[in-house]
Write a protein that holds these residues in place. Structure first.
Motif, mmCIF file in Angstrom:
data_model
loop_
_atom_site.group_PDB
_atom_site.id
_atom_site.type_symbol
_atom_site.label_atom_id
_atom_site.label_comp_id
_atom_site.label_asym_id
_atom_site.label_seq_id
_atom_site.Cartn_x
_atom_site.Cartn_y
_atom_site.Cartn_z
ATOM 1 N N GLU A 186 39.607 52.089 36.951
ATOM 2 C CA GLU A 186 40.396 51.546 38.169
ATOM 3 C C GLU A 186 39.728 50.465 38.483
ATOM 4 O O GLU A 186 40.442 49.307 38.910
ATOM 5 N N ARG A 187 38.597 50.386 38.709
ATOM 6 C CA ARG A 187 37.720 48.933 38.955
ATOM 7 C C ARG A 187 38.081 47.834 38.061
ATOM 8 O O ARG A 187 38.381 46.674 38.730
ATOM 9 N N LEU A 188 38.113 48.188 36.896
ATOM 10 C CA LEU A 188 38.472 47.191 35.959
ATOM 11 C C LEU A 188 40.102 46.587 36.331
ATOM 12 O O LEU A 188 40.080 45.415 36.066
ATOM 13 N N VAL A 189 40.849 47.376 36.494
ATOM 14 C CA VAL A 189 42.049 47.021 36.838
ATOM 15 C C VAL A 189 42.407 46.601 38.082
ATOM 16 O O VAL A 189 43.130 45.297 37.926
ATOM 17 N N ARG A 190 41.737 46.941 38.869
ATOM 18 C CA ARG A 190 41.924 46.028 40.260
ATOM 19 C C ARG A 190 41.205 44.740 40.422
ATOM 20 O O ARG A 190 41.747 43.753 40.908
ATOM 21 N N GLU A 191 40.125 44.576 39.363
ATOM 22 C CA GLU A 191 39.478 43.221 39.408
ATOM 23 C C GLU A 191 40.594 42.539 38.727
ATOM 24 O O GLU A 191 40.698 41.082 39.079
ATOM 25 N N ALA A 192 40.865 42.670 37.456
ATOM 26 C CA ALA A 192 42.038 41.984 36.630
ATOM 27 C C ALA A 192 43.460 41.649 37.566
ATOM 28 O O ALA A 192 43.689 40.619 37.489
ATOM 29 N N GLN A 193 43.827 42.710 38.342
ATOM 30 C CA GLN A 193 45.084 42.278 39.320
ATOM 31 C C GLN A 193 44.587 41.130 40.288
ATOM 32 O O GLN A 193 45.549 40.461 40.461
ATOM 33 N N TRP A 194 43.474 41.308 40.808
ATOM 34 C CA TRP A 194 42.933 40.224 41.727
ATOM 35 C C TRP A 194 42.985 38.878 41.030
ATOM 36 O O TRP A 194 43.347 37.976 41.476
ATOM 37 N N ARG A 195 42.403 38.836 39.793
ATOM 38 C CA ARG A 195 42.445 37.522 38.985
ATOM 39 C C ARG A 195 43.656 37.057 39.092
ATOM 40 O O ARG A 195 44.057 35.689 39.033
ATOM 41 N N ILE A 196 44.413 37.793 38.383
ATOM 42 C CA ILE A 196 45.987 37.356 38.455
ATOM 43 C C ILE A 196 46.590 36.832 39.515
ATOM 44 O O ILE A 196 47.435 35.940 39.570
ATOM 45 N N LYS A 197 46.371 37.608 40.584
ATOM 46 C CA LYS A 197 47.011 37.226 41.676
ATOM 47 C C LYS A 197 46.682 36.066 42.223
ATOM 48 O O LYS A 197 47.314 35.060 42.569
ATOM 49 N N VAL A 198 45.316 35.551 42.147
ATOM 50 C CA VAL A 198 44.610 34.406 42.578
ATOM 51 C C VAL A 198 45.191 33.344 41.702
ATOM 52 O O VAL A 198 45.665 32.145 42.295
ATOM 53 N N ALA A 199 45.237 33.449 40.239
ATOM 54 C CA ALA A 199 45.659 32.432 39.639
ATOM 55 C C ALA A 199 47.121 32.299 39.712
ATOM 56 O O ALA A 199 47.534 31.143 39.548
#
Length: 358
Positions: A32-45
């Motif tokens: 889940e950590r990796l998924v949440r980090e990826a979601q955050w990068r997508i949201k910011v981008a």
């Protein structure tokens, strides 16, 4: 939307994590950590970056509010990210600085109206459910920054935003010559009723001659930093109040938290009175610009984990600690700022200190 997310989690993880407290699930569920980090990068981008002038045209301004540029780097562009809401109808907007990544409420509260947020029996909140286990958190944090708080004999301490005196009571017990200030008059009254030797004052440090004279060995900000509308001015004042070799302790919500990345606008760090949100990436800018020489961090795994009272199985505890350390993602950020090189040499202990160039 919530039910869809719950159904998806059920499908992925089954019932194994249903009894894990919500604040720990994102740290212990595999992957889940990796998924949440990826979601955050997508949201910011994907977040739109707009000039402040455009943002002002789109967003209404409240009576006690003002529009801001980034307090850390001066960038005027905005990335709107969140719209937290809560009880009694409060609502605000949180933006991200596209240059340095700082998160802050915008529009923000005008400094001269800050007391409006604390005028209506704020101490009833500080001494109610919020206060449960607060002293435990203080003790755990003091232990994490040992030996700074081991023995206060002969040392002066200022608790800025002292509330109802819960920490000042502990500082007394450890021998500190302690004082506090707060903007809530009823909190100050309750603090002084609690204390034996320490003293709490209503107002700002410059309003109290004993405090304005400075010479403090320790200044503490327990869940205060997020409430400051002019942090650069405040931290310049804190630096001037510290004696040579002095340190400043900060406990605040962590803008790198995995919980923020998981729960977005529903994150527990977005409370009614919070104005700005720091991480280990943005806090050094504030400290550097206000004259501090270094900073050290202590990961926050959660009070029950650190105290050893958690019901999590050992394998999950290990996974949680690894997730926090890998992502800098504990829900609280604990930092110790050093006034000068003398402070670093005296108090660094086993801490990894990041030196800050002027």
């Amino acid at each position: 939307m919530v039910s869809v997310k719950r159904a998806a989690a059920k499908l992925l993880f089954g019932a194994r994590y249903d009894k894990v407290p919500w604040g720990q699930r994102v740290y212990v569920r595999p992957g889940e950590r990796l998924v949440r980090e990826a979601q955050w990068r997508i949201k910011v981008a994907g977040a739109k970056t707009m000039p402040l002038a455009e943002y002002r045209r789109r967003v209404p301004l409240g009576e006690i509010e003002e529009f801001l540029s980034c307090m850390m780097c001066g960038e005027s562009r905005q990335q709107p990210l969140f719209e937290p809401t809560g009880g009694n109808g409060w609502r605000y907007r949180v933006v991200r600085c596209p240059s340095c990544g700082f998160l802050y409420r915008n529009p923000n509260i005008r400094p001269e109206r800050l007391a409006d947020l604390y005028a209506d029996s704020y101490s009833s909140f500080l001494t109610g459910k919020y206060a449960e286990n607060r002293q435990r958190r203080y003790r755990l944090t003091m232990d994490a920054f040992s030996p700074v708080f081991d023995d206060g004999k002969g040392r002066r301490l200022l608790d800025f935003g002292c509330g109802a005196g819960l920490f000042l009571e502990l500082a007394e017990q450890r021998g500190f010559d302690a004082v506090g200030v707060d903007l809530s008059p009823d909190s100050v009254e309750q603090a002084n009723a609690r204390l034996s030797h320490a003293r709490a004052y209503f107002g700002a440090p410059e309003d109290v001659p004993e405090i304005a004279a400075g010479g403090f060995d320790v200044i503490t900000l327990w869940s205060v930093l997020a409430h400051l509308p002019r942090p650069l001015e405040d931290f310049e004042r804190f630096r001037s109040l510290l004696a040579p070799g002095g340190v400043l302790l900060i406990l605040t919500v962590n803008a790198s938290s995995l919980l923020l990345k998981a729960y977005a606008s529903a994150w527990s760090g977005f409370t009614k009175n919070h104005l700005m949100f720091y991480s280990s990436r943005t806090l050094p800018t504030l400290l550097r610009r206000t004259g501090f020489a270094g900073v050290a961090y202590a990961p926050h795994y959660g009070d029950t984990i650190e105290e050893g009272t958690t019901r999590l199985p050992e394998a999950m505890r290990v996974r949680l600690r690894r997730a926090v350390e890998s992502s800098d993602g504990g829900n609280m950020m604990r930092a110790l700022a050093f006034a000068d090189d003398k402070a670093i040499e005296t108090w660094r202990g086993t801490l990894g200190v990041r030196r800050l160039k002027a």
